[in-house]
Design a protein around this motif. Structure first.
Motif, PDB file in Angstrom:
ATOM      1  N   LYS A   1      40.545  42.574  49.450  1.00  0.00           N
ATOM      2  CA  LYS A   1      40.444  43.098  48.095  1.00  0.00           C
ATOM      3  C   LYS A   1      41.038  42.076  47.141  1.00  0.00           C
ATOM      4  O   LYS A   1      42.058  41.452  47.430  1.00  0.00           O
ATOM      5  CB  LYS A   1      41.219  44.415  47.963  1.00  0.00           C
TER       6      LYS A   1
ATOM      7  N   ASN B   1      34.596  44.485  44.114  1.00  0.00           N
ATOM      8  CA  ASN B   1      34.956  43.941  45.428  1.00  0.00           C
ATOM      9  C   ASN B   1      33.832  44.183  46.425  1.00  0.00           C
ATOM     10  O   ASN B   1      33.442  43.288  47.170  1.00  0.00           O
ATOM     11  CB  ASN B   1      36.247  44.572  45.950  1.00  0.00           C
ATOM     12  N   GLU B   2      33.311  45.396  46.411  1.00  0.00           N
ATOM     13  CA  GLU B   2      32.228  45.752  47.333  1.00  0.00           C
ATOM     14  C   GLU B   2      30.970  44.928  47.019  1.00  0.00           C
ATOM     15  O   GLU B   2      30.299  44.451  47.930  1.00  0.00           O
ATOM     16  CB  GLU B   2      31.923  47.243  47.233  1.00  0.00           C
TER      17      GLU B   2
ATOM     18  N   THR C   1      31.494  41.469  48.255  1.00  0.00           N
ATOM     19  CA  THR C   1      31.424  41.458  49.715  1.00  0.00           C
ATOM     20  C   THR C   1      29.969  41.481  50.178  1.00  0.00           C
ATOM     21  O   THR C   1      29.575  40.718  51.065  1.00  0.00           O
ATOM     22  CB  THR C   1      32.194  42.667  50.300  1.00  0.00           C
ATOM     23  N   GLU C   2      29.159  42.345  49.569  1.00  0.00           N
ATOM     24  CA  GLU C   2      27.742  42.417  49.915  1.00  0.00           C
ATOM     25  C   GLU C   2      27.049  41.088  49.614  1.00  0.00           C
ATOM     26  O   GLU C   2      26.242  40.610  50.421  1.00  0.00           O
ATOM     27  CB  GLU C   2      27.063  43.549  49.153  1.00  0.00           C
TER      28      GLU C   2
ATOM     29  N   SER D   1      34.756  48.573  42.097  1.00  0.00           N
ATOM     30  CA  SER D   1      33.514  48.487  42.872  1.00  0.00           C
ATOM     31  C   SER D   1      32.995  47.051  42.973  1.00  0.00           C
ATOM     32  O   SER D   1      32.127  46.761  43.798  1.00  0.00           O
ATOM     33  CB  SER D   1      32.434  49.380  42.254  1.00  0.00           C
TER      34      SER D   1
END
Length: 161
Positions: free
Chosen positions: A115, A50-51, A54-55, A48
């Motif tokens: 990723k 990675n997300e 990214t955010e 999680s």
């Protein structure tokens, strides 16, 4: 006199709203940064992340872009309009802000929209500290510009109304 007040509000009133919205975006950036930086070292292999990175990068790029393409332009316009040394001040501060922009863009490039494996995530965590230091510097410089190029002019606008 009423017309002068209306003109001043029309010309500069939106700048305050723009800055207020941008400062709220700054808070959101800080929240994302703190969320990631507080991740326990044992949980750094979690997918999680990675997300979350990214955010963070999305908010970071939005914030940096708004500064360069909206806020600074407005502050420079005010400085030109009032012609009280603000342009020279901005010319001294802006290159320092640009250096922090480079760090932010380099951080984003490390994520590169993909990723990351464990090694890539570890590298981003190493860079996260540097990003945080640069953001702190950036915020101080931006606050300085707002104080000296906008707040001062706000007082002048009100006194001329």
């Amino acid at each position: 006199m009423l017309e002068n007040c209306h003109n001043a509000k029309e010309r500069w009133g939106g700048v305050s709203d723009l800055i207020d919205r941008w400062l709220k975006d700054r808070q959101q950036l800080i929240v994302h940064y703190m969320d990631i930086s507080s991740v326990d070292e044992n949980a750094r292999g979690d997918a999680s992340l990675n997300e979350k990175f990214t955010e963070l990068c999305e908010v970071l790029l939005d914030y940096v872009s708004a500064g360069h393409f909206e806020i600074y332009e407005q502050l420079i316009t005010e400085a030109k309009e009032f012609d009280d040394g603000g342009i020279e001040l901005a010319a001294k501060v802006y290159p320092r802000i640009e250096k922090t922009t480079e760090v932010a863009l380099n951080f984003n490039d490390k994520l590169d929209g993909g990723k990351l494996d464990k090694e890539g995530l570890a590298s981003l965590f190493d860079e996260l500290s540097r990003l945080g230091e640069n953001l702190e510097t950036r915020f101080e410089l931006e606050d300085f510009l707002i104080e000296h190029l906008h707040t001062v002019h706000g007082e002048k606008v009100m006194s001329s109304a």
